[in-house]
Design an enzyme around this catalytic site. Structure first.
Site, mmCIF file in Angstrom:
data_model
loop_
_atom_site.group_PDB
_atom_site.id
_atom_site.type_symbol
_atom_site.label_atom_id
_atom_site.label_comp_id
_atom_site.label_asym_id
_atom_site.label_seq_id
_atom_site.Cartn_x
_atom_site.Cartn_y
_atom_site.Cartn_z
ATOM 1 N N PHE A 164 -119.360 -76.216 31.061
ATOM 2 C CA PHE A 164 -118.665 -77.381 30.527
ATOM 3 C C PHE A 164 -119.916 -78.218 29.755
ATOM 4 C CE2 PHE A 164 -119.704 -79.053 34.774
ATOM 5 C CZ PHE A 164 -119.788 -80.593 34.388
ATOM 6 N N LYS A 165 -121.156 -78.312 30.377
ATOM 7 C CA LYS A 165 -122.155 -79.110 29.943
ATOM 8 C C LYS A 165 -122.567 -78.836 28.349
ATOM 9 C CE LYS A 165 -122.693 -80.134 34.291
ATOM 10 N NZ LYS A 165 -123.784 -79.949 35.254
ATOM 11 N N ASP A 166 -122.085 -77.666 27.859
ATOM 12 C CA ASP A 166 -122.444 -77.564 26.441
ATOM 13 C C ASP A 166 -121.699 -78.795 25.549
ATOM 14 O OD1 ASP A 166 -123.667 -75.366 26.669
ATOM 15 O OD2 ASP A 166 -122.099 -74.023 26.734
#
Length: 497
Positions: free
Chosen positions: A112-114
């Site tokens: 999800f950090k993308d």
């Protein structure tokens, strides 16, 4: 819109300045002076657009230093089809009658950090221009697993930037480690930090609050910034995907405009669930926010009792990105729950630094519990959730998502709450094949990482992401280890100072 520090409400900066600084000089975190409000009709309009349109709509209300045209350009490049599937940037998948999985792992590093770290390089480099800074920005990152690779991928070979990542030695999955140590780019550096994530995070914070070191760097043409979620530029893009999830449920006919939804988030540093809190207080119809922890359940205990106490055993779990005992983003929530009283907030943070714990007053606890519920799952419960969900629905969860599913099911059973629910799925199950494979299929995790990826793909009928399978052909570039007390020296050596 200006931004203020949690530890000094009188310290005001622009959005661009907040993004460049990352952390306030007083050690506080930046917050918007007020939260923008979205009407239900505006949310319905968002539902008619794709993910990029929703992201621009949200970001433009927070980042008023930027024009909509600028944000549209940055968003279109960050979420381009070659990075995210064009029809499934952040899909919402039904799990059962009430629960829905918000899949946040379709980006280039499968986590999800993308969503934030593909966008942050554009925001940061533009912010440097807007603030008249002509120095090379040095990004320092402490990671529990996913942030490091996502930040490296986002900033690799970005002109005018260098990035250095510290990960806890032995504290990530081997796939997560390989994602970082094989990173390409002339401007990147990776160190294994001895100790756990909190040791690495505290080391990075010490560097940021060392004013003499900042002056030394400035004299050499460098300025420090962060890609951790202490940086507002990292947090604000995450607010957008909660609005998008609501829009997806509207479009699927799973809810009607104005219907509340609950949100369940597996979290250790409190950033991802804090983004959902901000979405709620910007007008998104959100009911309960359910905080899901693994065995390192400091957040669960805090929400239940009002006492935050990091003086406890630290556990290495099968959900390593949540192996955290110092949840930095909780400071932002506390500041708001205290009525933006920086004196009270400083008292909590000073107590945490000196004694490792603090207890909030009954009024703050009542506000906290009115918004949040919490639960935790150990490794056995996590494995059981992976197994049960796969057998019941055919859906394959990673270990972090499984923590959230377990906590959600416990919460629903105890409360009888049947509100439609969004569960944030934060990583691909293939990043943790050594745990997912035995849990879902009862197979021993024998063989190397890539044999496990292949076996999981075979049994699940899902292809392993190319970004992970392709690591097999890459050479590790970064093998150095460093003590947390010597992280500043490691950064100086890398920069050639």
């Amino acid at each position: 819109m200006d931004y203020i520090s949690t530890r000094d409400s009188g310290h005001r900066v622009s959005a661009a300045q907040a993004i460049v600084s990352g952390l306030s000089p007083d050690g506080g975190l930046f917050l918007p002076e007020s939260l923008p409000q979205f009407s239900l009709s505006e949310i319905e309009t968002m539902a008619k657009t794709g993910y990029a349109g929703r992201a621009v709509a949200v970001l433009s209300r927070f980042l008023t230093d930027f024009s909509e045209d600028e944000l549209r350009e940055y968003v279109s490049r960050a979420y381009a089809p070659e990075k995210f599937p064009p029809k499934a940037v952040a899909p919402v998948v039904p799990l059962d009658e009430n629960a829905h999985i918000l899949e946040l792992f379709h980006g280039p590093t499968c986590a999800f950090k993308d969503f934030a770290l593909q966008l942050l390089p554009f925001l940061l480099t533009a912010s440097l221009r807007k603030t008249g800074c002509d120095k090379t920005v040095v990004i320092l990152v402490a990671t529990s697993g996913d942030t490091g690779k996502a930040a490296l991928e986002g900033f690799a070979d970005v002109p005018g930037a260098k990035i250095c990542v510290f990960y806890p030695d032995g504290g990530t999955s081997n796939i997560q480690r390989l994602q970082m140590t094989t990173q390409a780019g002339e401007n990147v550096m990776v160190f294994a930090a001895e100790g756990n994530f909190d040791d690495a995070q505290n080391g990075v914070k010490r560097i940021f609050t060392d004013r003499a070191y900042a002056e030394e760097l400035a004299g050499k043409g460098y300025i420090l910034s962060s890609a951790n979620s202490i940086n507002w530029g990292r947090l604000v893009p995450q607010i957008a995907y909660y609005f998008s999830a609501y829009c997806e449920l509207l479009n699927a006919g799973r809810i009607k405009p104005g219907d509340p939804v609950n949100v369940v988030v597996p979290t250790g540093n409190f950033g991802n669930i804090l983004a959902a809190y901000f979405a709620k207080h910007c007008g998104l119809p959100v009911g309960k926010l359910v905080c899901a922890s693994n065995r390192n359940n400091v957040l669960t205990d805090f929400i239940t009792t009002g006492t935050y106490d990091r003086n406890r055993g630290f556990y290495v779990t099968t959900s390593p990105s949540m192996d955290i005992l110092i949840s930095s983003n909780l400071e932002r929530l506390l500041y708001l729950l205290c009525g933006r009283d920086d004196k009270v907030l400083r008292g909590y943070m000073e107590a945490l630094a000196k004694t490792g714990k603090y207890t909030v007053g009954p009024d703050v606890l009542a506000k906290l519990q009115s918004e949040f519920a919490a639960g935790c799952a150990d490794d056995a419960a996590t494995a059981a959730a992976i197994r049960d969900v796969y057998r019941e629905t055919g859906y394959l969860c990673d270990t972090h998502t499984a923590v959230a599913v377990n906590v959600y099911r416990d919460y629903a059973a105890k409360t009888g709450d049947r509100t439609p629910t969004v569960i944030a799925s934060t990583a691909s199950p293939f990043k943790f094949a050594n745990s997912v494979l035995p849990a879902a299929f009862g197979r021993a995790a024998d063989g190397g990482d890539f044999a496990l990826l292949a076996k999981l793909a075979e049994l699940s009928g899902q292809p392993a992401p190319r970004a992970l399978a392709g690591l097999q052909d890459k050479t590790e570039r970064f093998t150095a280890k460093v003590e947390p007390a010597k992280m500043k020296e490691a950064v100086s050596g890398w920069l050639g100072l």
